[in-house]
Design an enzyme around this catalytic site. Sequence first.
Site, mmCIF file in Angstrom:
data_model
loop_
_atom_site.group_PDB
_atom_site.id
_atom_site.type_symbol
_atom_site.label_atom_id
_atom_site.label_comp_id
_atom_site.label_asym_id
_atom_site.label_seq_id
_atom_site.Cartn_x
_atom_site.Cartn_y
_atom_site.Cartn_z
ATOM 1 N N LYS A 127 0.811 -1.225 0.000
ATOM 2 C CA LYS A 127 0.000 0.000 0.000
ATOM 3 C C LYS A 127 0.844 1.275 0.000
ATOM 4 O O LYS A 127 0.425 2.300 -0.520
ATOM 5 C CB LYS A 127 -0.957 -0.012 1.181
ATOM 6 C CG LYS A 127 -2.032 -1.090 0.997
ATOM 7 C CD LYS A 127 -3.345 -0.689 1.579
ATOM 8 C CE LYS A 127 -4.461 -1.597 1.113
ATOM 9 N NZ LYS A 127 -4.331 -2.967 1.647
ATOM 10 N N GLU A 175 -9.344 7.036 3.633
ATOM 11 C CA GLU A 175 -10.207 6.055 4.294
ATOM 12 C C GLU A 175 -9.349 4.855 4.656
ATOM 13 O O GLU A 175 -8.296 4.626 4.038
ATOM 14 C CB GLU A 175 -11.326 5.620 3.340
ATOM 15 C CG GLU A 175 -10.982 4.469 2.392
ATOM 16 C CD GLU A 175 -9.901 4.786 1.344
ATOM 17 O OE1 GLU A 175 -9.626 5.977 1.107
ATOM 18 O OE2 GLU A 175 -9.339 3.833 0.771
ATOM 19 N N SER A 235 1.576 -9.853 -0.993
ATOM 20 C CA SER A 235 1.240 -8.431 -0.852
ATOM 21 C C SER A 235 1.574 -7.833 0.502
ATOM 22 O O SER A 235 1.782 -6.634 0.613
ATOM 23 C CB SER A 235 -0.240 -8.214 -1.170
ATOM 24 O OG SER A 235 -1.049 -9.085 -0.402
HETATM 25 C C1 LIG Z 1 -5.183 -4.022 1.343
HETATM 26 C C2 LIG Z 1 -4.485 -5.289 1.111
HETATM 27 C C3 LIG Z 1 -4.838 -6.153 0.041
HETATM 28 C C4 LIG Z 1 -6.009 -5.913 -0.862
HETATM 29 O O1 LIG Z 1 -5.993 -4.722 -1.566
HETATM 30 P P1 LIG Z 1 -5.747 -4.656 -3.142
HETATM 31 O O2 LIG Z 1 -6.058 -3.254 -3.480
HETATM 32 O O3 LIG Z 1 -6.672 -5.653 -3.780
HETATM 33 O O4 LIG Z 1 -4.320 -5.008 -3.370
HETATM 34 C C5 LIG Z 1 -4.093 -7.300 -0.160
HETATM 35 N N1 LIG Z 1 -3.062 -7.625 0.642
HETATM 36 C C6 LIG Z 1 -2.688 -6.837 1.677
HETATM 37 C C7 LIG Z 1 -1.539 -7.249 2.518
HETATM 38 C C8 LIG Z 1 -3.396 -5.646 1.945
HETATM 39 O O5 LIG Z 1 -3.013 -4.863 2.972
#
Ligand SMILES: *Cc1c(COP(=O)(O)O)cnc(C)c1O
Length: 376
Positions: A69, A91, A360
């Site tokens: 993020k 948000e 992610s």
């Molecule tokens: C917020 C988040 C997601 C999902 O958000 P996307 O916009 O679909 O990438 C996925 N993995 C993690 C670790 C997150 O914090």
Amino acid sequence: MAALTQLDAAYRRAQADPRFTDELGELLRDRVGRPTLLHRVPRLAESLAVPGVRVYLKREDMAHTGAHKINSALGQVLLARRMGKSRIVAETGAGQHGVAVATVCAMLDLSCTVYMGAHDMRRQSSNVVRMQLLGAQVRAVHTGRRRLKDAVSESVRDWVTNVDTTHYVFGTAAGPAPYPRIVRDFQTVIGNESRAQVLKSEGRLPDYVIACVGGGSNAIGMFHPFLDDPQVRLIGVEAAGRGTETGWHAATLNSGTPGEIDGAFSYMLQDEDGQIARTHSIAAGLDYPGVGPELSHLKETGRVIYRTATDDAALRGMRALTRGEGIIAALESTHTVGYLLELAERGELPPDSVVLLCLSGRGDKDLDIAAQRLGS
Ligand SMILES: *Cc1c(COP(=O)(O)O)cnc(C)c1O
């Protein structure tokens, strides 16, 4: 519309200005820790029991603040500063985006207000403390279901009321134009780095690129640089929760229908009256009834295919990565691992495949759930 039009024009100018792109590149390197590792995981690959398969993880969990993020938060806050704004609103649902934005605001000395549903504030209290420590004001939202959707509405209200001083930093590749494009562009660093790193290790492109899909920002960022390589299969994994047939899930592209949500026409989970449906996922970051319009478009063209993994599959993926590789990953990310384990079990993963998974984020935020569901 005036605020969006102004943002669109400012973004186009920034994108064409090397001073902007150079500064962003430097901060991504020096403050975020990019490029993140591409990490080969032989034990996970071996557990798939398919000869010759090689699996790589793109370690976005190693970026500062522990998830992808911050890539987009940093880009958007730099853009805001360039537009002469001194105050940021954002948000947040689980708090990951809020923490990333609060971090960047602390780094660059901007004032920061984060809207968060009162319900989410209770279940994610450690992220509330993080944001407050970083100097952000966290405002509880008591309207609607007191969750992410309601926090988006409050943020937009604040933004349009204070647009002279204030910029709205959106958390995923969804929402009204130009947000889906801006967030995608800032997240494309994931796919660009991965593409070069896999080419360097393997001498060829991967056969599979797999990412989890909440609103879609890590997925579109990972997929975008591979869109013109037809030999690379792109797979988005959505949250099937307790099973898509139970109604307790967040599989928007698998089970949803086109409609309007948060200022975009896209797939969404809705009832017959067009009311937004209830969602569920063990991973808070996937628990969203909408999805970005570009991923919807790529469903219709067939370039990206969308599959699902249940809560249980995600937990299984978490166990496989912790015990097998020593990585505590976020439950959002382990949906991809759960999906891969099932793909191999069904005999659908060909020998000698090269698989790239987007990891992610890191799993610190999920320790309570892991303690409940995985025990000791
Ligand atoms: C917020 C988040 C997601 C999902 O958000 P996307 O916009 O679909 O990438 C996925 N993995 C993690 C670790 C997150 O914090």
